[in-house]
Design an enzyme around this catalytic site. Structure first.
Site, PDB file in Angstrom:
ATOM      1  CB  CYS A 247      45.548  44.467  32.276  1.00  0.00           C
ATOM      2  SG  CYS A 247      44.470  44.023  33.647  1.00  0.00           S
ATOM      3  CG  HIS A 326      43.192  54.620  23.539  1.00  0.00           C
ATOM      4  ND1 HIS A 326      41.850  54.521  23.828  1.00  0.00           N
ATOM      5  CD2 HIS A 326      43.779  55.101  24.666  1.00  0.00           C
ATOM      6  CE1 HIS A 326      41.634  54.927  25.072  1.00  0.00           C
ATOM      7  NE2 HIS A 326      42.787  55.279  25.602  1.00  0.00           N
ATOM      8  CG  HIS A 410      60.395  32.939  23.527  1.00  0.00           C
ATOM      9  ND1 HIS A 410      60.376  31.588  23.831  1.00  0.00           N
ATOM     10  CD2 HIS A 410      61.677  33.230  23.169  1.00  0.00           C
ATOM     11  CE1 HIS A 410      61.603  31.101  23.670  1.00  0.00           C
ATOM     12  NE2 HIS A 410      62.397  32.067  23.273  1.00  0.00           N
ATOM     13  CG  HIS A 414      46.948  40.664  30.261  1.00  0.00           C
ATOM     14  ND1 HIS A 414      47.428  40.684  31.553  1.00  0.00           N
ATOM     15  CD2 HIS A 414      45.630  40.968  30.346  1.00  0.00           C
ATOM     16  CE1 HIS A 414      46.441  40.990  32.375  1.00  0.00           C
ATOM     17  NE2 HIS A 414      45.334  41.163  31.664  1.00  0.00           N
ATOM     18  CG  HIS A 443      48.026  26.678  37.538  1.00  0.00           C
ATOM     19  ND1 HIS A 443      48.958  26.282  38.486  1.00  0.00           N
ATOM     20  CD2 HIS A 443      46.986  25.813  37.660  1.00  0.00           C
ATOM     21  CE1 HIS A 443      48.508  25.232  39.136  1.00  0.00           C
ATOM     22  NE2 HIS A 443      47.315  24.931  38.654  1.00  0.00           N
ATOM     23  CG  ASN A 447      44.534  39.495  35.500  1.00  0.00           C
ATOM     24  OD1 ASN A 447      45.538  40.196  35.427  1.00  0.00           O
ATOM     25  ND2 ASN A 447      43.428  39.763  34.824  1.00  0.00           N
TER      26      ASN A 447
END
Length: 515
Positions: A247, A326, A410, A414, A443, A447
């Protein structure tokens, strides 16, 4: 469909109110209640951040006053002095010109985000809660325990009734196939790209760099080749196809495009971020592998980047920083989001119970690197002072958590699941409005993997909150395990682009999400 979030909710902790009570008839006022410390902190931040300016102003004032008092004779004497030191003046000028040239030639080229587009699936692909559970029951693949588990995950997930699943999953029984997966990929990628090209008036032939990321669907020819074929892109295009990176791959794709734009002058780069669900639905009964079924939904985004100086005037944002972390060297981190077969030979993505702890460690490393790049000097000094006191005096001092709200206007966190958003809100000491875009994206769209950060940015724009000079922090987690951040600066007050994902529903948001 690999991701960095589980659907369960995180427990909320309430901080105790700190105060000093003096049992006298006349008490001193509680400072924490009588003074808003937010403004004291902002004042301190302003003072420290502008310390150099405040020091230079008096110096400049003195220079101007001295210059204004010079008479013509003083000016003539200064000119004669320069004439007698002509060699020194020439050498200094040469060094100045040479240094300026080297700086201009070697400085990183600015990368502009001209526009982006998020795919919104047709209404017939919506998967309300009741229909989702009914179809899961009718497939006959799940036992009662698994059905109950999915029901509980959905109830706590933060997903609404308007998320989308691919066409193949709407049949009973489902019809996953290579052809159906290709069709899903085409609908998402071409849908986002068509809208992007229409909004920017950029011809596909003008694209010099193409980066596509999709974790679990990597056919031959590749997804990037499908785009080249469909839009008849030019033969010398630099195309890349990133697979299996989870993701957070959307930020990785932006970073790769940025590096390519440093090498290839005067061109456009397109980044396409998506995930494919059709062939990656899990039809077994292993609990840790059922969670992705409940969270992941159809979505994708296409982003147009440019290194052309002329595009600054119409671009929405400028890329400021990309920081990648990572944790793959650690075995637990490597296996915490893992595609495998269960005991019955059914393939799915397993999410480890250690996922949140590993994500927290990756986040800590990432923000430790990002902090010095973005935090005002006031926050860095406070953090350093706390660290020095703890190390030198061996005192049990509570670590100072930098206030990232002073660095960013802002936050696009994720939308991996409600627990991910809850934990970041708590650990970064954010306000509800800072995580509103993430919660509402989860919502409305679920995802959507690596593209979720773009739906969140689109939400902020649709709400009319993006102003010139505002900074945006996009942060994503993914398999490997990775935590990646991108920082953007708005070049103008940004309005939503045509046919945005929130066009028909932004007035209904925010909604109250049931815990």
């Amino acid at each position: 469909m690999e991701g960095g979030g589980a659907g369960g909710g995180a427990s909320q902790e309430t901080g105790a109110t700190v105060g000093v009570r003096i049992h006298q008839s006349r008490r001193l006022p509680d400072f924490l209640q009588s003074v808003n410390l937010k403004y004291v902190k902002l004042g301190y931040h302003y003072l420290i951040s502008n310390l150099l300016t405040l020091c230079l102003v008096p110096v400049m004032g003195i220079i101007i006053i001295e210059a204004s008092q010079m008479n013509p004779n003083d000016v003539h004497q200064l000119w004669l002095h320069l004439q007698y030191n002509l060699v020194s003046v020439i050498i200094c000028s040469a060094f100045l010109v040479f240094g300026s040239t080297v700086y201009i030639m070697t400085r990183p080229r600015p990368v502009y985000l001209v526009d982006y587009s998020c795919y919104r699936a047709p209404d017939h692909l919506k998967a309300p809660y009741d229909r989702f559970m009914e179809h899961s029951r009718l497939t006959g693949d799940f036992d009662e325990s698994s059905l109950e588990f999915q029901r509980k995950i959905l109830e706590r997930s933060g997903l609404g009734d308007e998320t989308y699943v691919p066409e193949a999953m709407h049949f009973v029984p489902p019809r996953p196939s290579m052809q159906a997966a290709r069709e899903e990929a085409e609908q998402v990628m071409y849908g986002a790209l068509d809208n992007l090209f229409a909004n920017t008036n950029v011809k596909p032939k003008e694209i010099g760099i193409l980066v596509v990321n999709c974790s679990l669907f990597n056919p031959t020819p590749s997804l990037s080749a499908m785009i080249v074929n469909n839009y008849k892109l030019r033969g010398n295009i630099r195309s890349f196809n990133l697979g299996g990176m989870g993701c957070s791959a959307g930020v990785i794709a932006v970073d790769l495009a940025k590096d390519m734009l440093q090498v290839h002058r005067n061109t456009y780069a397109v980044v396409v971020s998506t995930e494919n669900i059709t062939q990656n639905w899990y039809f077994g009964n292993k609990k840790s592998m059922l969670i992705p079924n409940c969270l992941f939904r159809v979505g994708g985004a296409a982003v147009l980047l440019s290194n052309k100086a002329g595009d600054r005037r119409r671009a929405k944002y400028k890329l400021v920083h990309v920081v990648r972390t990572h944790k793959g060297a650690d075995d637990k981190a490597f296996h915490c989001v893992y595609q495998e077969q269960d005991g019955a030979g059914k393939t799915g993505v397993s999410l480890s119970k250690d996922l949140m702890a590993i994500a927290g460690g990756a986040l800590k490393t990432n923000i430790t690197t990002l902090g010095p790049l973005v935090l005002p000097i006031s926050e860095q000094l406070l953090f350093f002072a706390t660290l020095v006191i703890k190390k030198l005096f061996k005192k049990n001092v509570k670590p100072y958590i930098p206030d990232f709200k002073l660095a960013f206007d802002h936050f696009c966190i994720h939308a991996g699941g409600r627990a991910v958003i809850d934990e970041l809100e708590k650990n970064l000491q954010l306000l509800p409005i800072h995580v509103e875009a993430s919660r509402m994206t989860l919502h409305r769209f679920g995802n959507t993997s690596s593209s979720s950060i773009w739906y969140e940015l689109a939400y902020t724009e649709a709400k009319g909150r993006m102003r010139r000079g505002h900074r945006v922090w996009q942060i994503a987690f993914g398999s490997g395990f990775k935590c990646n951040s991108a920082v953007w600066e708005a070049l103008r007050s940004v309005k939503p682009s045509r046919n945005g994902p929130w066009d028909d529903c932004i007035d209904r948001y925010p909604v109250k999400v049931v815990s």
